[in-house]
Motif scaffolding. Structure first.
Motif, PDB file in Angstrom:
ATOM      1  N   THR A   1     -59.212 -17.815  -6.828  1.00  0.00           N
ATOM      2  CA  THR A   1     -59.208 -17.455  -8.245  1.00  0.00           C
ATOM      3  C   THR A   1     -58.392 -16.180  -8.448  1.00  0.00           C
ATOM      4  N   PRO A   2     -57.738 -16.071  -9.598  1.00  0.00           N
ATOM      5  CA  PRO A   2     -56.820 -14.951  -9.812  1.00  0.00           C
ATOM      6  C   PRO A   2     -57.475 -13.645 -10.257  1.00  0.00           C
ATOM      7  N   ASN A   3     -58.780 -13.578 -10.360  1.00  0.00           N
ATOM      8  CA  ASN A   3     -59.432 -12.381 -10.895  1.00  0.00           C
ATOM      9  C   ASN A   3     -59.718 -11.352  -9.801  1.00  0.00           C
ATOM     10  N   LYS A   4     -58.659 -10.814  -9.225  1.00  0.00           N
ATOM     11  CA  LYS A   4     -58.815  -9.876  -8.103  1.00  0.00           C
ATOM     12  C   LYS A   4     -58.134  -8.532  -8.384  1.00  0.00           C
TER      13      LYS A   4
ATOM     14  N   MET B   1     -52.073 -16.842 -17.865  1.00  0.00           N
ATOM     15  CA  MET B   1     -51.284 -17.607 -16.924  1.00  0.00           C
ATOM     16  C   MET B   1     -52.245 -18.515 -16.165  1.00  0.00           C
ATOM     17  N   SER B   2     -51.999 -19.811 -16.175  1.00  0.00           N
ATOM     18  CA  SER B   2     -52.906 -20.734 -15.504  1.00  0.00           C
ATOM     19  C   SER B   2     -52.402 -21.047 -14.110  1.00  0.00           C
ATOM     20  N   GLU B   3     -53.337 -21.231 -13.220  1.00  0.00           N
ATOM     21  CA  GLU B   3     -53.035 -21.549 -11.828  1.00  0.00           C
ATOM     22  C   GLU B   3     -53.420 -23.003 -11.604  1.00  0.00           C
ATOM     23  N   SER B   4     -52.583 -23.775 -10.942  1.00  0.00           N
ATOM     24  CA  SER B   4     -52.949 -25.146 -10.624  1.00  0.00           C
ATOM     25  C   SER B   4     -53.626 -25.171  -9.264  1.00  0.00           C
ATOM     26  N   LYS B   5     -54.607 -26.039  -9.126  1.00  0.00           N
ATOM     27  CA  LYS B   5     -55.314 -26.185  -7.858  1.00  0.00           C
ATOM     28  C   LYS B   5     -54.478 -27.036  -6.921  1.00  0.00           C
ATOM     29  N   MET B   6     -54.414 -26.625  -5.668  1.00  0.00           N
ATOM     30  CA  MET B   6     -53.699 -27.399  -4.664  1.00  0.00           C
ATOM     31  C   MET B   6     -54.677 -28.336  -3.974  1.00  0.00           C
ATOM     32  N   THR B   7     -54.258 -29.561  -3.766  1.00  0.00           N
ATOM     33  CA  THR B   7     -55.083 -30.519  -3.049  1.00  0.00           C
ATOM     34  C   THR B   7     -54.852 -30.352  -1.559  1.00  0.00           C
ATOM     35  N   ARG B   8     -55.656 -31.017  -0.758  1.00  0.00           N
ATOM     36  CA  ARG B   8     -55.456 -30.978   0.690  1.00  0.00           C
ATOM     37  C   ARG B   8     -54.102 -31.571   1.049  1.00  0.00           C
ATOM     38  N   ARG B   9     -53.683 -32.575   0.281  1.00  0.00           N
ATOM     39  CA  ARG B   9     -52.364 -33.179   0.517  1.00  0.00           C
ATOM     40  C   ARG B   9     -51.266 -32.146   0.255  1.00  0.00           C
ATOM     41  N   ASP B  10     -51.440 -31.341  -0.825  1.00  0.00           N
ATOM     42  CA  ASP B  10     -50.465 -30.284  -1.115  1.00  0.00           C
ATOM     43  C   ASP B  10     -50.414 -29.271   0.020  1.00  0.00           C
TER      44      ASP B  10
ATOM     45  N   ALA C   1     -51.136  -9.509  -2.205  1.00  0.00           N
ATOM     46  CA  ALA C   1     -51.309 -10.132  -0.886  1.00  0.00           C
ATOM     47  C   ALA C   1     -50.336 -11.295  -0.725  1.00  0.00           C
ATOM     48  N   MET C   2     -50.143 -12.099  -1.779  1.00  0.00           N
ATOM     49  CA  MET C   2     -49.201 -13.221  -1.701  1.00  0.00           C
ATOM     50  C   MET C   2     -47.781 -12.705  -1.481  1.00  0.00           C
TER      51      MET C   2
ATOM     52  N   LEU D   1     -49.232 -18.018   8.598  1.00  0.00           N
ATOM     53  CA  LEU D   1     -48.813 -17.358   7.364  1.00  0.00           C
ATOM     54  C   LEU D   1     -48.725 -18.345   6.205  1.00  0.00           C
ATOM     55  N   TYR D   2     -48.185 -19.535   6.449  1.00  0.00           N
ATOM     56  CA  TYR D   2     -48.131 -20.550   5.398  1.00  0.00           C
ATOM     57  C   TYR D   2     -49.539 -20.979   4.983  1.00  0.00           C
ATOM     58  N   GLN D   3     -50.455 -21.073   5.940  1.00  0.00           N
ATOM     59  CA  GLN D   3     -51.836 -21.421   5.606  1.00  0.00           C
ATOM     60  C   GLN D   3     -52.490 -20.312   4.789  1.00  0.00           C
ATOM     61  N   ALA D   4     -52.229 -19.065   5.151  1.00  0.00           N
ATOM     62  CA  ALA D   4     -52.774 -17.934   4.403  1.00  0.00           C
ATOM     63  C   ALA D   4     -52.248 -17.929   2.973  1.00  0.00           C
ATOM     64  N   LEU D   5     -50.959 -18.189   2.815  1.00  0.00           N
ATOM     65  CA  LEU D   5     -50.371 -18.225   1.479  1.00  0.00           C
ATOM     66  C   LEU D   5     -51.006 -19.333   0.638  1.00  0.00           C
ATOM     67  N   ALA D   6     -51.215 -20.493   1.236  1.00  0.00           N
ATOM     68  CA  ALA D   6     -51.849 -21.601   0.514  1.00  0.00           C
ATOM     69  C   ALA D   6     -53.269 -21.229   0.095  1.00  0.00           C
ATOM     70  N   SER D   7     -54.013 -20.576   0.968  1.00  0.00           N
ATOM     71  CA  SER D   7     -55.386 -20.163   0.639  1.00  0.00           C
ATOM     72  C   SER D   7     -55.386 -19.146  -0.493  1.00  0.00           C
ATOM     73  N   LEU D   8     -54.466 -18.211  -0.452  1.00  0.00           N
ATOM     74  CA  LEU D   8     -54.379 -17.215  -1.516  1.00  0.00           C
ATOM     75  C   LEU D   8     -54.035 -17.872  -2.851  1.00  0.00           C
ATOM     76  N   ARG D   9     -53.143 -18.835  -2.821  1.00  0.00           N
ATOM     77  CA  ARG D   9     -52.767 -19.529  -4.055  1.00  0.00           C
ATOM     78  C   ARG D   9     -53.937 -20.312  -4.637  1.00  0.00           C
ATOM     79  N   GLU D  10     -54.814 -20.828  -3.776  1.00  0.00           N
ATOM     80  CA  GLU D  10     -55.982 -21.591  -4.228  1.00  0.00           C
ATOM     81  C   GLU D  10     -57.092 -20.705  -4.772  1.00  0.00           C
TER      82      GLU D  10
END
Length: 94
Positions: free
Chosen positions: A57-60, A1-10, A67-68, A46-55
């Motif tokens: 790497t998924p190898n946790k 499953m690939s994760e897309s990187k979020m930009t600062r604009r996102d 956490a998400m 909370l929204y900022q935390a969710l964005a950081s978690l999404r950014e």
């Protein structure tokens, strides 16, 4: 499953969407609803935390995904608390 990187604009759009959602919750409540600055700041965090978690790497070992889920649950509970306080004048159980 690939994760897309979020930009600062996102991230900015996500944070703005969270602030907008909080504003909509307040607007839908009674006209005499009190401003709930602490709850709204919590929503933003909370929204900022969710964005950081999404950014991240998924190898946790599944912990990032858990956490998400928990942050999304916290967002829903915080929104419910805002609505409850607005509907009950802020005088409800903690």
């Amino acid at each position: 499953m690939s994760e897309s990187k979020m930009t600062r604009r996102d991230l900015a759009a996500l944070a703005a969407g969270g602030a907008l959602a909080v504003g909509m919750v307040g607007a839908a409540a009674t006209p005499a609803a009190a401003y709930q600055g602490n709850m709204e700041r919590a929503m933003s965090a909370l929204y900022q935390a969710l964005a950081s978690l999404r950014e991240s790497t998924p190898n946790k070992g599944g912990h990032r995904e858990k956490a998400m889920e928990l942050v999304q649950q916290a967002i829903a509970e915080t929104q419910a608390g805002i609505v409850f306080a607005d509907e009950h004048g802020g005088d409800g159980p903690q």
